[in-house]
Design a protein around this motif. Structure first.
Motif, PDB file in Angstrom:
ATOM      1  N   GLY A   1       0.864  -1.188   0.000  1.00 30.67           N
ATOM      2  CA  GLY A   1       0.000   0.000   0.000  1.00 30.67           C
ATOM      3  C   GLY A   1       0.892   1.227   0.000  1.00 30.67           C
ATOM      4  N   LYS A   2       0.303   2.355  -0.324  1.00 29.07           N
ATOM      5  CA  LYS A   2       1.089   3.579  -0.512  1.00 29.07           C
ATOM      6  C   LYS A   2       1.497   4.225   0.807  1.00 29.07           C
TER       7      LYS A   2
ATOM      8  N   GLU B   1      -2.846   3.800   9.679  1.00 28.20           N
ATOM      9  CA  GLU B   1      -2.732   2.701   8.710  1.00 28.20           C
ATOM     10  C   GLU B   1      -3.482   1.464   9.212  1.00 28.20           C
TER      11      GLU B   1
ATOM     12  N   HIS C   1      -7.130   2.301   8.452  1.00 29.93           N
ATOM     13  CA  HIS C   1      -7.342   2.222   6.998  1.00 29.93           C
ATOM     14  C   HIS C   1      -7.384   0.754   6.567  1.00 29.93           C
TER      15      HIS C   1
ATOM     16  N   SER D   1     -10.526  -1.007   7.514  1.00 31.75           N
ATOM     17  CA  SER D   1     -11.670  -0.604   6.676  1.00 31.75           C
ATOM     18  C   SER D   1     -11.608  -1.319   5.320  1.00 31.75           C
ATOM     19  N   LEU D   2     -10.397  -1.577   4.828  1.00 29.14           N
ATOM     20  CA  LEU D   2     -10.259  -2.316   3.560  1.00 29.14           C
ATOM     21  C   LEU D   2     -10.679  -3.775   3.759  1.00 29.14           C
TER      22      LEU D   2
ATOM     23  N   HIS E   1     -12.825  -5.010   5.909  1.00 29.98           N
ATOM     24  CA  HIS E   1     -14.287  -5.104   6.019  1.00 29.98           C
ATOM     25  C   HIS E   1     -14.963  -4.738   4.690  1.00 29.98           C
ATOM     26  N   ASP E   2     -14.415  -3.764   3.992  1.00 27.14           N
ATOM     27  CA  ASP E   2     -14.981  -3.353   2.702  1.00 27.14           C
ATOM     28  C   ASP E   2     -14.954  -4.506   1.690  1.00 27.14           C
TER      29      ASP E   2
ATOM     30  N   ARG F   1      -4.339  -4.969  -2.699  1.00 26.56           N
ATOM     31  CA  ARG F   1      -2.897  -4.729  -2.622  1.00 26.56           C
ATOM     32  C   ARG F   1      -2.122  -5.879  -3.284  1.00 26.56           C
TER      33      ARG F   1
ATOM     34  N   VAL G   1     -17.851   4.991   8.714  1.00 30.93           N
ATOM     35  CA  VAL G   1     -19.005   4.087   8.823  1.00 30.93           C
ATOM     36  C   VAL G   1     -20.234   4.715   8.157  1.00 30.93           C
TER      37      VAL G   1
ATOM     38  N   LYS H   1     -16.520   8.458   3.554  1.00 31.91           N
ATOM     39  CA  LYS H   1     -15.883   7.151   3.406  1.00 31.91           C
ATOM     40  C   LYS H   1     -14.363   7.270   3.181  1.00 31.91           C
TER      41      LYS H   1
ATOM     42  N   ASP I   1      -9.644   8.030  -7.779  1.00 26.96           N
ATOM     43  CA  ASP I   1      -9.911   6.603  -7.555  1.00 26.96           C
ATOM     44  C   ASP I   1     -10.988   6.105  -8.513  1.00 26.96           C
TER      45      ASP I   1
HETATM   46  C1  GRG Z   1     -14.066   2.003   9.996  1.00 27.32           C
HETATM   47  C2  GRG Z   1     -15.278   0.862  11.873  1.00 27.32           C
HETATM   48  C3  GRG Z   1     -15.003   0.960  10.447  1.00 27.32           C
HETATM   49  C4  GRG Z   1     -15.586   0.116   9.613  1.00 27.32           C
HETATM   50  C5  GRG Z   1     -15.351   0.057   8.169  1.00 27.32           C
HETATM   51  C6  GRG Z   1     -15.979  -0.779   5.322  1.00 27.32           C
HETATM   52  C7  GRG Z   1     -16.022   0.570   5.934  1.00 27.32           C
HETATM   53  C8  GRG Z   1     -16.447   0.686   7.349  1.00 27.32           C
HETATM   54  C9  GRG Z   1     -15.692   1.672   5.251  1.00 27.32           C
HETATM   55  C10 GRG Z   1     -15.142   1.652   3.888  1.00 27.32           C
HETATM   56  C11 GRG Z   1     -13.990   2.578   3.808  1.00 27.32           C
HETATM   57  C12 GRG Z   1     -13.261   2.462   2.494  1.00 27.32           C
HETATM   58  C13 GRG Z   1     -12.779   1.121   2.071  1.00 27.32           C
HETATM   59  C14 GRG Z   1     -13.031   3.561   1.770  1.00 27.32           C
HETATM   60  C15 GRG Z   1     -12.261   3.566   0.500  1.00 27.32           C
HETATM   61  C16 GRG Z   1     -11.022   4.360   0.740  1.00 27.32           C
HETATM   62  C17 GRG Z   1     -10.032   4.199  -0.352  1.00 27.32           C
HETATM   63  C18 GRG Z   1     -10.075   5.152  -1.491  1.00 27.32           C
HETATM   64  C19 GRG Z   1      -9.126   3.213  -0.286  1.00 27.32           C
HETATM   65  C20 GRG Z   1      -7.955   3.065  -1.142  1.00 27.32           C
HETATM   66  O1  GRG Z   1      -6.907   3.752  -0.481  1.00 27.32           O
HETATM   67  P1  GRG Z   1      -5.416   3.744  -1.012  1.00 27.32           P
HETATM   68  O2  GRG Z   1      -5.425   3.966  -2.495  1.00 27.32           O
HETATM   69  O3  GRG Z   1      -4.989   2.244  -0.734  1.00 27.32           O
HETATM   70  O4  GRG Z   1      -4.621   4.697  -0.203  1.00 27.32           O
HETATM   71  P2  GRG Z   1      -3.549   1.664  -0.326  1.00 27.32           P
HETATM   72  O5  GRG Z   1      -3.665   0.189  -0.581  1.00 27.32           O
HETATM   73  O6  GRG Z   1      -2.506   2.325  -1.175  1.00 27.32           O
HETATM   74  O7  GRG Z   1      -3.382   1.960   1.119  1.00 27.32           O
END
Ligand code: GRG
Length: 315
Positions: free
Chosen positions: A64-65, A94, A97, A100-101, A103-104, A116, A174, A201, A242
């Motif tokens: 990841g970045k 991190e 983050h 969240s990935l 769970h997403d 990744r 969330v 998000k 994105d």
């Molecule tokens: C936070 C309690 C809690 C639960 C999770 C699933 C969820 C709730 C939220 C989703 C958040 C999400 C996945 C947002 C997308 C953010 C995004 C653009 C991710 C990609 O980020 P990069 O490009 O990834 O920085 P790397 O892999 O480089 O870190």
């Protein structure tokens, strides 16, 4: 006379201070990424019950970045703090983050197989452990800031924990994810709803990365407000890009399935504006973000270069 390496370096420093070099983002990113990787590597030990710690480490150390920790370190240093003060918070950003990935990517949410460049957490450890690995990372992130931060007054650490808690909960990530799930497949999603989704998000954690770095360094309210506006603008630009990359980049470049938004019938910025206008809007947000940094002069070069990187990136 032979010139030792140190003397040679001193010479180079004299030369470069007469002609200040332009800030080199590639070198900066490499150095900061290495520092963050080392700190993350040491943050979680594998103890009993090993499976959960292995699952947490699997996603946390998958690359990841490291943009959020790097923003936090850069802002703390801009405001007169040190990377030592900010590193526990940077690592915790991190961890959050990454959770969240995890769970997403679950079948109940986006149902992704790759992240990744590796299999997603639930594909390797199963859904039950993946949910718990996310929970473990989330809880540990807050413990980590509270237990590991050094050289910062307790009231500032508390402020950081409160800011981050808000960014992660229903008022932030969330909440954004809930509206995203509700909007899937709905052809009537408005631009306002899309912007709500992404400001929460994606934007909330990027904003917290910058603001928490500044809080740790004791920034004034005026500077906090300025940095908050900077980070809100780069956060939205980040998500616009994105959306564009989901259409224009390959799975190899992204490290995850490409074309997911179209497949899931998600509203995106390109679906409203097209690709070229989306890029123009992102550029405009980056210009506005950088304008907020003008009072800080050359000291803000890392944050300026990081803003430019958001629109120039390929993954
Ligand atoms: C936070 C309690 C809690 C639960 C999770 C699933 C969820 C709730 C939220 C989703 C958040 C999400 C996945 C947002 C997308 C953010 C995004 C653009 C991710 C990609 O980020 P990069 O490009 O990834 O920085 P790397 O892999 O480089 O870190």
């Amino acid at each position: 006379m032979t010139i030792s390496i140190d003397q040679k370096n001193d010479l180079e420093m004299v030369i470069t201070s007469e002609n200040p070099p332009t800030f080199n983002l590639a070198t900066y990113l490499k150095t900061q990424q290495a520092a963050v990787e080392a700190a993350l590597e040491g943050a979680i030990a594998v103890v009993y019950p090993e499976k959960i710690y292995e699952a947490m480490r699997y996603s946390l150390l998958a690359g990841g970045k490291r943009l959020r920790p790097i923003l936090c370190l850069a802002t703390c240093e801009l405001m007169g703090g040190s990377s030592i003060m900010a590193m526990p918070t940077a690592c915790s950003l991190e961890m959050i983050h990454t959770m969240s990935l995890i769970h997403d990517d679950l079948p109940a949410m986006d149902n992704d197989d790759y992240r990744r460049g590796k299999l997603t957490n639930h594909k390797v450890y199963g859904e039950d452990i993946a949910i718990l690995a996310g929970d473990g990372l989330l809880a540990y992130a807050f413990e980590f800031i509270a237990a590991q931060t050094q050289g910062v007054a307790a009231d500032k650490v508390l402020k950081v924990i409160a800011h981050l808690g808000r960014a992660v909960g229903a008022a932030g990530l969330v909440g954004g994810q809930v509206v995203d799930l509700e909007s899937e497949g709905n052809p009537d999603v408005t631009l306002e709803t899309l912007t709500y989704i992404h400001r929460h998000k994606t934007g909330a954690l990027l904003e917290s990365s910058v603001v928490c770095g500044a809080i740790l360094a004791g920034a004034s309210d005026t500077d906090l407000a300025r940095l908050s506006r900077y980070s809100q603008n780069i956060g939205l630009a980040f998500q616009i890009i994105d959306d564009v990359l989901d259409i224009t980049a390959t799975q190899e470049e992204l490290g995850k399935t490409a074309g997911k938004d179209l497949q899931a019938q998600k509203a995106t910025y390109p679906s409203f504006w097209g690709i070229e206008e989306s890029k123009r809007q992102a550029d405009q947000l980056i210009t506005e973000a950088k304008a907020e940094l003008a009072p800080f002069g050359a000291a803000a070069d890392p944050l300026i270069a990081l803003a430019d990187y958001i629109t120039a990136r390929k993954n």
